[in-house]
Design a protein around this motif. Structure first.
Motif, PDB file in Angstrom:
ATOM      1  N   ILE A   1      -1.543  -6.047  48.600  1.00  0.00           N
ATOM      2  CA  ILE A   1      -1.019  -5.302  47.443  1.00  0.00           C
ATOM      3  C   ILE A   1       0.316  -5.905  47.040  1.00  0.00           C
ATOM      4  N   LEU A   2       0.377  -6.416  45.800  1.00  0.00           N
ATOM      5  CA  LEU A   2       1.566  -7.056  45.256  1.00  0.00           C
ATOM      6  C   LEU A   2       2.275  -6.088  44.320  1.00  0.00           C
ATOM      7  N   THR A   3       3.557  -5.811  44.587  1.00  0.00           N
ATOM      8  CA  THR A   3       4.367  -4.986  43.689  1.00  0.00           C
ATOM      9  C   THR A   3       5.070  -5.921  42.720  1.00  0.00           C
ATOM     10  N   TYR A   4       4.610  -5.929  41.480  1.00  0.00           N
ATOM     11  CA  TYR A   4       5.028  -6.927  40.493  1.00  0.00           C
ATOM     12  C   TYR A   4       5.848  -6.278  39.384  1.00  0.00           C
ATOM     13  N   THR A   5       6.944  -6.924  38.995  1.00  0.00           N
ATOM     14  CA  THR A   5       7.758  -6.501  37.855  1.00  0.00           C
ATOM     15  C   THR A   5       7.515  -7.483  36.724  1.00  0.00           C
ATOM     16  N   SER A   6       7.014  -6.978  35.608  1.00  0.00           N
ATOM     17  CA  SER A   6       6.558  -7.849  34.522  1.00  0.00           C
ATOM     18  C   SER A   6       7.730  -8.554  33.838  1.00  0.00           C
ATOM     19  N   SER A   7       7.453  -9.764  33.369  1.00  0.00           N
ATOM     20  CA  SER A   7       8.423 -10.575  32.638  1.00  0.00           C
ATOM     21  C   SER A   7       7.699 -11.257  31.491  1.00  0.00           C
ATOM     22  N   ILE A   8       8.395 -11.386  30.342  1.00  0.00           N
ATOM     23  CA  ILE A   8       7.746 -11.993  29.177  1.00  0.00           C
ATOM     24  C   ILE A   8       7.417 -13.463  29.423  1.00  0.00           C
ATOM     25  N   THR A   9       8.109 -14.099  30.360  1.00  0.00           N
ATOM     26  CA  THR A   9       7.800 -15.501  30.659  1.00  0.00           C
ATOM     27  C   THR A   9       6.440 -15.649  31.329  1.00  0.00           C
ATOM     28  N   ASP A  10       5.907 -14.544  31.875  1.00  0.00           N
ATOM     29  CA  ASP A  10       4.602 -14.581  32.542  1.00  0.00           C
ATOM     30  C   ASP A  10       3.463 -14.182  31.614  1.00  0.00           C
ATOM     31  N   ASP A  11       3.781 -13.860  30.364  1.00  0.00           N
ATOM     32  CA  ASP A  11       2.731 -13.422  29.447  1.00  0.00           C
ATOM     33  C   ASP A  11       1.681 -14.514  29.255  1.00  0.00           C
ATOM     34  N   LYS A  12       0.429 -14.117  29.340  1.00  0.00           N
ATOM     35  CA  LYS A  12      -0.744 -14.989  29.178  1.00  0.00           C
ATOM     36  C   LYS A  12      -0.886 -16.008  30.307  1.00  0.00           C
ATOM     37  N   THR A  13      -0.133 -15.854  31.370  1.00  0.00           N
ATOM     38  CA  THR A  13      -0.299 -16.747  32.516  1.00  0.00           C
ATOM     39  C   THR A  13      -1.288 -16.142  33.503  1.00  0.00           C
ATOM     40  N   GLY A  14      -1.805 -16.971  34.383  1.00  0.00           N
ATOM     41  CA  GLY A  14      -2.798 -16.523  35.348  1.00  0.00           C
ATOM     42  C   GLY A  14      -2.167 -16.182  36.684  1.00  0.00           C
ATOM     43  N   LEU A  15      -2.349 -14.944  37.118  1.00  0.00           N
ATOM     44  CA  LEU A  15      -1.933 -14.527  38.455  1.00  0.00           C
ATOM     45  C   LEU A  15      -3.118 -14.771  39.385  1.00  0.00           C
ATOM     46  N   LYS A  16      -2.927 -15.595  40.410  1.00  0.00           N
ATOM     47  CA  LYS A  16      -4.039 -16.020  41.257  1.00  0.00           C
ATOM     48  C   LYS A  16      -3.908 -15.486  42.680  1.00  0.00           C
ATOM     49  N   CYS A  17      -5.061 -15.072  43.222  1.00  0.00           N
ATOM     50  CA  CYS A  17      -5.135 -14.644  44.625  1.00  0.00           C
ATOM     51  C   CYS A  17      -6.178 -15.517  45.315  1.00  0.00           C
ATOM     52  N   ALA A  18      -5.790 -16.137  46.427  1.00  0.00           N
ATOM     53  CA  ALA A  18      -6.681 -17.032  47.160  1.00  0.00           C
ATOM     54  C   ALA A  18      -7.009 -16.452  48.520  1.00  0.00           C
ATOM     55  N   ALA A  19      -8.305 -16.509  48.905  1.00  0.00           N
ATOM     56  CA  ALA A  19      -8.765 -16.064  50.217  1.00  0.00           C
ATOM     57  C   ALA A  19      -9.147 -17.290  51.037  1.00  0.00           C
ATOM     58  N   VAL A  20      -8.486 -17.465  52.177  1.00  0.00           N
ATOM     59  CA  VAL A  20      -8.746 -18.606  53.055  1.00  0.00           C
ATOM     60  C   VAL A  20      -9.431 -18.084  54.316  1.00  0.00           C
ATOM     61  N   PHE A  21     -10.631 -18.601  54.595  1.00  0.00           N
ATOM     62  CA  PHE A  21     -11.447 -18.114  55.703  1.00  0.00           C
ATOM     63  C   PHE A  21     -11.275 -18.977  56.947  1.00  0.00           C
ATOM     64  N   PRO A  22     -11.733 -18.482  58.107  1.00  0.00           N
ATOM     65  CA  PRO A  22     -11.548 -19.221  59.359  1.00  0.00           C
ATOM     66  C   PRO A  22     -12.158 -20.620  59.360  1.00  0.00           C
ATOM     67  N   ASN A  23     -13.217 -20.829  58.569  1.00  0.00           N
ATOM     68  CA  ASN A  23     -13.797 -22.172  58.500  1.00  0.00           C
ATOM     69  C   ASN A  23     -13.082 -23.047  57.477  1.00  0.00           C
ATOM     70  N   TYR A  24     -11.903 -22.587  57.028  1.00  0.00           N
ATOM     71  CA  TYR A  24     -11.025 -23.309  56.108  1.00  0.00           C
ATOM     72  C   TYR A  24     -11.589 -23.420  54.689  1.00  0.00           C
ATOM     73  N   LYS A  25     -12.591 -22.654  54.399  1.00  0.00           N
ATOM     74  CA  LYS A  25     -13.083 -22.598  53.025  1.00  0.00           C
ATOM     75  C   LYS A  25     -12.279 -21.555  52.252  1.00  0.00           C
ATOM     76  N   THR A  26     -12.084 -21.828  50.961  1.00  0.00           N
ATOM     77  CA  THR A  26     -11.194 -21.007  50.142  1.00  0.00           C
ATOM     78  C   THR A  26     -11.901 -20.578  48.863  1.00  0.00           C
ATOM     79  N   SER A  27     -11.635 -19.367  48.444  1.00  0.00           N
ATOM     80  CA  SER A  27     -12.098 -18.886  47.146  1.00  0.00           C
ATOM     81  C   SER A  27     -10.909 -18.260  46.420  1.00  0.00           C
ATOM     82  N   VAL A  28     -10.917 -18.346  45.077  1.00  0.00           N
ATOM     83  CA  VAL A  28      -9.767 -17.940  44.277  1.00  0.00           C
ATOM     84  C   VAL A  28     -10.227 -17.044  43.134  1.00  0.00           C
ATOM     85  N   LYS A  29      -9.417 -16.028  42.843  1.00  0.00           N
ATOM     86  CA  LYS A  29      -9.637 -15.148  41.702  1.00  0.00           C
ATOM     87  C   LYS A  29      -8.385 -15.177  40.830  1.00  0.00           C
TER      88      LYS A  29
END
Length: 432
Positions: free
Chosen positions: A172-200
């Motif tokens: 859970i990320l507590t984020y304070t919005s800024s106009i410099t972040d408008d239309k940018t992509g906030l990404k969350c990556a999941a790294v598994f024990p076999n070192y494979k990664t998926s991103v949203k």
């Protein structure tokens, strides 16, 4: 009775935890507990060696209560572990025989994608919680979740989904919005024990009032005094600007000039303007715009200087060249005149000349006449004659009839008397 999920998907190379509960049989004491794949034993509670070779050392009972029959399989392989499984006490008392119930295990080569939840539409400087979560089947080695921004508080949790199958990892990320972040992509990556990664990716939508409101000249900026000029008002805003309002400043007061992002006015140094941009989040105005006095375009000045300097660099060498050629011709002419006078002089400073009466049409004198003041001419060319002044007493004749005379040579074609010390001896043959 046995309770467990009917389907579960594990990641290849990871592990799988299959949750299971059962009702202890009445009167049953000290019995074995098994897990089967079809008719093969993959787990034996009491005799660990009494399992199929493919599962030795890879299966473990994880339940810590009397009625817990959960099992863990490590090093999941799509080649061997994609199958159906069921628990039981023996070949007769098991979920397949009593309930016709089995769990189907699927194996995936690709890790599951995380999900992101939160308010995508937020105001500037608004504080919100954005949650990234991913499900998995291996609680002993859960995936790690990371964000592509730093400097904000993060809270993690791990939830057991129990009989639904699997676990859920949350960040859970507590984020304070800024106009410099408008239309940018906030990404969350999941790294598994076999070192494979998926991103949203979660696209941020920050709403704010107009910013960076400016006035510029639309189109041709090179206009003369009092000509029509179109001014353009622009800004950065989310949502887009609803309306632009124009004002002119005169004698310290503002006057409404019109609406819209463009306005046409006269190019005059007395004109001062500003515009106001508005959207549903608020308003903002531009700095005051005024026309400056016309000045020479420095670019054109520099170009003129460059052309002038270029012509100078081209013409100066040409002029120098022609001057050099002209002087060289003069020198060569002077040198030619000197050479004409000196061509008859031999290397030993003696000049031998044959005086031909017929070339110069000179009367043939007698020896007695040579002793008078009559001049002597040496003509090899009718146009180039050397005048010899009076020979006086220096003339004499040898036995061969050759006349010797001491002559004073002129310099550079000019007939001038020369000192006796610089005289040259010349020999001439008089042909009779």
């Amino acid at each position: 009775m046995f309770e467990f999920p009917r389907y579960i998907t594990a990641l290849q190379g990871s592990c799988v935890h299959i949750p299971c509960t059962y009702t202890h049989p009445e009167g049953a004491k000290d019995f074995n507990f098994f897990w089967y794949s079809k008719r093969l034993k993959i787990f034996n509670n009491k005799t660990r060696s009494d399992v199929d070779d493919m599962y030795k050392g890879r299966t473990f009972l994880t339940g810590n209560t009397e009625n817990d029959c959960s099992i863990k399989i490590i090093n999941i392989s799509s080649k061997y572990d994609k199958n159906e499984y069921f628990p039981g006490i023996n070949a007769e008392i098991n979920s397949n025989e009593l309930q016709n119930k089995k769990v189907s295990l699927f194996v995936s080569e690709y890790p599951p994608k995380p999900s992101i939840k939160g308010n995508k539409h937020m105001k500037e400087k608004q504080k919100v919680n954005i949650t990234c979560s991913v499900e998995h089947t291996c609680p002993s080695s859960p995936p790690t979740l990371t964000w592509n921004i730093t400097g904000y508080p993060i809270l993690e949790s791990h939830e057991d989904l129990q009989l639904n199958g699997g676990w859920r990892m949350e960040s859970i990320l507590t984020y304070t919005s800024s106009i410099t972040d408008d239309k940018t992509g906030l990404k969350c990556a999941a790294v598994f024990p076999n070192y494979k990664t998926s991103v949203k990716t979660f696209t941020l939508n920050i709403r704010y009032r107009p910013m960076n409101v400016i006035i510029s000249v639309d189109g041709n900026t090179d206009t003369a005094e009092d000509e029509d000029v179109t001014l353009l008002c622009s800004s950065q805003a989310n949502p887009p600007v609803d309306n632009y309002t124009w004002y002119q400043i005169s004698q310290g007061e503002k006057f409404l000039q019109g609406y819209g992002d463009k306005i046409t006015v006269k190019n005059t140094t007395k004109g001062k303007y500003f515009c106001v941009a508005a959207n549903e989040m608020g308003t903002n105005k531009s700095p005051v715009f005024k026309f400056s006095e016309k000045q020479k375009d420095p670019t054109k000045v520099y170009v003129g200087i460059g052309i002038t300097m270029g012509l100078v660099f081209i013409l100066v060498p040409i002029v120098v060249f022609f001057i050099y050629r002209r002087k060289r011709k003069t020198v060569l002419k002077m040198k030619s005149a000197e050479q004409i006078a000196q061509e008859a002089i031999a290397m030993d400073d003696h000049v031998y000349g044959n005086i031909d009466q017929q070339q110069g049409n000179i009367p043939r004198p007698s020896f007695s006449e040579l002793q008078d003041s009559s001049p002597i001419y040496n003509n090899t060319d009718a146009d180039q004659s050397i005048f010899i002044s009076q020979p006086k007493e220096e003339l004499f004749v040898d036995s061969d009839g050759v006349l010797y005379s001491l002559l004073h040579l002129p310099v550079s074609g000019q007939v001038q008397p020369m000192p006796a010390t610089s005289a040259h001896t010349e020999y001439a043959t008089i042909q009779h």
